[in-house]
Design a protein around this motif. Structure first.
Motif, PDB file in Angstrom:
ATOM      1  N   THR A  38       0.845  -1.193   0.000  1.00 28.82           N
ATOM      2  CA  THR A  38       0.000   0.000   0.000  1.00 28.82           C
ATOM      3  C   THR A  38       0.880   1.243   0.000  1.00 28.82           C
ATOM      4  OG1 THR A  38      -2.023   0.930   0.971  1.00 28.82           O
ATOM      5  CG2 THR A  38      -0.253   0.394   2.496  1.00 28.82           C
ATOM      6  N   ILE A  39       0.376   2.289  -0.635  1.00 30.67           N
ATOM      7  CA  ILE A  39       1.106   3.560  -0.685  1.00 30.67           C
ATOM      8  C   ILE A  39       0.148   4.670  -0.268  1.00 30.67           C
ATOM      9  CG2 ILE A  39       2.410   5.185  -2.124  1.00 30.67           C
ATOM     10  CD1 ILE A  39       2.756   2.796  -4.150  1.00 30.67           C
ATOM     11  N   TYR A  40       0.536   5.444   0.740  1.00 32.20           N
ATOM     12  CA  TYR A  40      -0.226   6.637   1.098  1.00 32.20           C
ATOM     13  C   TYR A  40       0.554   7.844   0.587  1.00 32.20           C
ATOM     14  CZ  TYR A  40      -3.309   4.366   4.604  1.00 32.20           C
ATOM     15  OH  TYR A  40      -4.239   3.608   5.252  1.00 32.20           O
ATOM     16  N   ILE A  42       0.494  11.796   0.977  1.00 29.51           N
ATOM     17  CA  ILE A  42      -0.152  12.776   1.850  1.00 29.51           C
ATOM     18  C   ILE A  42       0.548  14.122   1.758  1.00 29.51           C
ATOM     19  CG2 ILE A  42      -0.997  11.041   3.482  1.00 29.51           C
ATOM     20  CD1 ILE A  42       1.372  11.732   5.282  1.00 29.51           C
ATOM     21  N   ASP A  55      -2.205   4.435  11.252  1.00 29.22           N
ATOM     22  CA  ASP A  55      -2.976   3.529  10.401  1.00 29.22           C
ATOM     23  C   ASP A  55      -2.175   2.299  10.007  1.00 29.22           C
ATOM     24  OD1 ASP A  55      -5.524   4.461   9.841  1.00 29.22           O
ATOM     25  OD2 ASP A  55      -5.169   4.283   7.676  1.00 29.22           O
TER      26      ASP A  55
END
Lengths: 412, 412
Positions: A38-40, A42, A55
């Motif tokens: 997963t890649i956030y 921000i 998270d």
């Protein structure tokens, strides 16, 4: 182990910057058996960093964070990390000394801002950044590994290569044996149909077809821990090679220009180029290979018609009669480059790169490439797209491949 | 309103594909006053889509989802949306008809797989995809707006342009005015210190410093709906311009080569180049600009010493005495290119690109750049890094900037 990335930067959200860091990191981590899950992405906000970390912390044993580490006011990663680990910032002398040395060598005066850059969380291990001023940080708590890296791509890559990838590789449970076959000349769907029956015996996900700007890479991999896996991979590889023949230009991750350069070096041959529509890109790609001075003598970027006439000796009436974008001019440019250089091989390009300048007869994307090897001269016609940059790139790849196939045939 | 993006695709996580969709969407949405605040990039998994939606649903009035809508087995967005909204899939005749027409026009037989593509959530509004087979979906529930789009860039862009951006623009409370100042010559920290007192008056987040390979961009923006905001931005802009002077090479998103090209065109001047260490990259960057044939006459890529002597007339004893990487040879290359071309300006580069070839006297990264404008000749010495590609790029930027400053001075 599972990896999460957090890429920090308002410029990534507003689209000013394309997130190439994520894809580069994803590739590198995949190769050592730590797939990114997963890649956030921000903004430059301490709260958002904390929220993302909270998270991801429970589900991901490895978290890599890029961005927010430089000297400007929107760099807030260090503060967020101290808050997350509930620790304070302490002055880190080696970071300050390295920064000072770096700045002094460039005659940049030290300011308070730079001192603030050496205030780092107490529990951080500092990784030396040999490519820039922002330090990279490593946190290891409760068997979780968190890394903070600068967002500047070349700094991030160097830190990954020098520190982080070797560290993470030691934590990897599997060893992948990976092979890359770089092909040119087959469209993706045709390539797939051609080798489908060979690769079907590999487990799902262990073969990938990766279309490039010009050509398609086949990536094969297997878990290296069992002998039968290694042997199976080798068999598949041999079958593909027998099937595709000289469409394969490399069996490792080297550019086409390097494959061509290796052939030139093996044959003690030298090269000159005469470029029009590619404007220097061919020379650029050739000289991106360290050691290319062994075989690359010189290039002519004869962009104007007058330069083609004055510098390469292209007859003026040839241009008048056929136009600069023509089979005859491509041939004359290639032989001209050869005569001016006393080399063994020459390549020429002339075409309409676009997006303007096309006509009904000669549309944008029309390109002629000349290739001389010894006494043999050939000119080929190509029709590419309406994208200027892609047209330049595809022209250079096509030219280099023409030369490669000729050199390959010579070798037999 | 705040926007969240969810980009679905294993290829984005493994780095096979660079996520250019996110940056394009970020730009477009920012321009109509809906800034993207967070981006989740996740794998092709129904559970991950649901988990991302549950996460983002409460905080974001607008959510855009790309990927997972095509005909292959890993496309699972439709099922996830039905589950999220607790509704069932129903056959959507217009979608099936459009698909059928599209396939028939290409002689592709209809299969069960295609029928399944017309099964869509009952609460979805279907947006017609004129560029491909996957439909796009719009959900409006509880004042939240959720869009699902295919991941194929040109299909996504067309759907955004034709349907989604116009819809969202009507919902936007603000209009942004944005300005980009592209600077060269100041390191990021020095640039920030120099203009800090000017930009402090802008709201946080309305100014960003974006370091490039060579130079730093300053991005300023303001909410355009109030006259005083517009005026304030203009004042800030004027102050920065007065402070930075000719360090600003463009006030919009154009490359340095284009800024230089514009100056050449305005002054009816022409250019020739003589490249050694940059190997053609300078010509490549110059000719990436459409219309560069107006001012770019030709380039010489004299990579070998013999080529410097034969083609540019560099005296052999100059190379013997000072070495090819020297102030004298850079000067001779530039004047040689000028003499061979009857142009008004010329640039030359000679250096040690690396990673090998350095000595104690002449380390990797040492570069001399020659610049001739009319009668004025100058040669400058630079010390770059140990990265071959970066050295080539920085050399070209430095050379183009030398020429720009000279042309700029001429203009006064």
């Amino acid at each position: 182990m599972k990896v999460a990335l957090i890429n920090i930067g308002n410029e990534l959200l507003s689209g000013v910057t394309v997130n190439t860091n994520a894809s580069w990191m994803g590739q590198q981590l995949m190769e050592i058996g730590h797939p990114v899950q997963t890649i956030y992405t921000i903004g430059d906000s301490r709260n958002e960093i904390l929220s993302a970390l909270n998270d991801l912390w429970k589900n991901y044993p490895i978290i890599l964070i890029t961005g927010g580490l430089g000297p400007t006011h929107d760099d807030i990663t260090v503060a967020a990390m101290a808050k997350f680990f509930d620790t304070e910032l302490v002055f880190h002398q080696p970071t300050f000394d390295a920064l000072k040395e770096r700045l002094e060598s460039r005659d940049i005066p030290i300011s308070e801002r730079h001192e603030a850059q050496a205030m780092l969380p107490r529990n951080a291990e500092v990784l030396i950044n040999n490519a820039g001023t922002a330090p990279a940080l490593y946190f290891c708590e409760n068997d979780k590994h968190v890394y903070c890296l600068p967002g500047v791509p070349h700094e991030m890559r160097r830190l990954m290569r020098e520190h982080i990838l070797p560290q993470l590789e030691r934590l990897s449970p599997v060893r992948f044996q990976r092979t890359l076959l770089r092909t040119i000349g087959y469209p993706e769907s045709k390539l797939y149909d051609t080798v489908k029956h060979i690769v079907e015996s590999l487990p799902a996900g262990y073969v990938a077809f990766l279309p490039q700007i010009y050509g398609v890479d086949i990536r094969l991999q297997t878990d290296d821990t069992k002998k039968e896996n290694r042997e199976h991979l080798r068999e598949v590889l041999e079958k593909i090679k027998a099937r595709l023949g000289n469409a394969i230009y490399a069996e490792k991750d080297i550019p086409l220009a390097q494959a061509v350069g290796n052939l030139l070096r093996e044959q003690n041959a030298t090269l000159a180029t005469a470029e029009s529509c590619t404007g220097g890109l061919m020379g650029d790609m050739i000289t991106d290979i360290s050691g290319s001075s062994d075989y690359f003598f010189q290039g002519f970027v004869t962009y104007s018609n007058q330069a083609k006439i004055d510098t390469l000796g292209v007859p003026e009436n040839l241009i008048k009669k056929h136009g600069a974008v023509s089979e005859d001019v491509a041939r004359s440019m290639a032989t001209g480059a050869m005569e001016k250089s006393e080399v063994h091989t020459a390549l020429s390009t002339t075409g309409i790169a676009g997006p303007t300048g096309g006509t009904a007869d000669k549309p944008v994307g029309l390109v002629y490439i000349g290739c001389v090897v010894g006494d043999k001269i050939q000119v080929k016609r190509y029709q590419f797209s309406d994208d200027r940059r892609l047209n330049k790139q595809r022209t250079v790849y096509a030219a280099l491949n023409l030369l490669r196939l000729e050199l390959f045939a010579e070798q037999k």
